[in-house]
Design an enzyme around this catalytic site. Structure first.
Site, PDB file in Angstrom:
ATOM      1  N   HIS A  81      -1.919   5.487   1.076  1.00 50.21           N
ATOM      2  CA  HIS A  81      -1.282   4.186   1.136  1.00 50.21           C
ATOM      3  C   HIS A  81      -0.415   4.028   2.379  1.00 50.21           C
ATOM      4  O   HIS A  81       0.185   4.981   2.870  1.00 50.21           O
ATOM      5  CB  HIS A  81      -0.443   3.952  -0.111  1.00 50.21           C
TER       6      HIS A  81
ATOM      7  N   GLU B   6       2.464   2.701   2.731  1.00 49.84           N
ATOM      8  CA  GLU B   6       3.858   3.039   2.499  1.00 49.84           C
ATOM      9  C   GLU B   6       4.105   4.533   2.691  1.00 49.84           C
ATOM     10  O   GLU B   6       5.088   4.947   3.317  1.00 49.84           O
ATOM     11  CB  GLU B   6       4.274   2.645   1.069  1.00 49.84           C
TER      12      GLU B   6
ATOM     13  N   CYS C  49       2.540  -0.145  -5.021  1.00 46.71           N
ATOM     14  CA  CYS C  49       2.183   0.356  -6.350  1.00 46.71           C
ATOM     15  C   CYS C  49       3.346   1.184  -6.906  1.00 46.71           C
ATOM     16  O   CYS C  49       4.315   1.494  -6.205  1.00 46.71           O
ATOM     17  CB  CYS C  49       0.907   1.195  -6.272  1.00 46.71           C
TER      18      CYS C  49
ATOM     19  N   CYS D  84       4.121   4.396  -4.898  1.00 46.08           N
ATOM     20  CA  CYS D  84       4.764   4.135  -3.601  1.00 46.08           C
ATOM     21  C   CYS D  84       6.241   3.795  -3.793  1.00 46.08           C
ATOM     22  O   CYS D  84       7.080   4.183  -2.977  1.00 46.08           O
ATOM     23  CB  CYS D  84       4.032   3.042  -2.844  1.00 46.08           C
TER      24      CYS D  84
END
Length: 129
Positions: free
Chosen positions: A70, A72, A96, A99
């Site tokens: 991801h 992040e 999410c 994250c």
């Protein structure tokens, strides 16, 4: 937020273009990231992701069929840990659950993300810097 949106154009996911930027309390960019596959492996758009081969909205509900690192996480990893405390993570899409946990665990003070249109901004604070 503009930098996160620009970086999202580098994303290597067939379903979502997500970009993220970690910014210090002084306004310096500490790290950036975009959705991509693990280092040295074929990306989603190169056919390396089982979920990426499916139509949008299909796949396992726990995303265990997705190889994406991801945005992040990439941004936080790039940023120097000494500056995580009191920093802000900007993301062009809502993060999410995991994250959020990575951001909180690293000492990020707040997460700001863009909603359904470019005028909707949301934020979540974890603790006082």
């Amino acid at each position: 937020m503009g930098v996160a949106k620009s970086i999202s154009g580098l994303a290597r996911c067939t379903h979502r273009n997500v970009g993220a930027v970690v910014v210090s309390s002084e306004g310096r960019i500490l790290g950036h990231g975009y959705a991509k596959g693990p280092y040295g492996q074929p990306t989603c758009i190169q056919g390396g992701c089982p979920r990426g081969k499916l139509p949008a909205g299909q796949g396992k509900s726990d995303y265990s069929d997705c190889i994406t690192v991801h945005a992040e996480v990439g941004a936080i990893v790039m940023a120097s840990p000494q500056f995580w405390h009191a920093a802000t993570l900007y993301v062009n899409s809502e993060p999410c659950f995991m994250c959020y946990r990575v951001a909180e665990g690293s000492g990020i003070y707040r997460v700001v993300w863009q909603g359904g249109n470019e005028w909707d901004m949301y934020e979540r604070h974890f603790f006082k810097p």
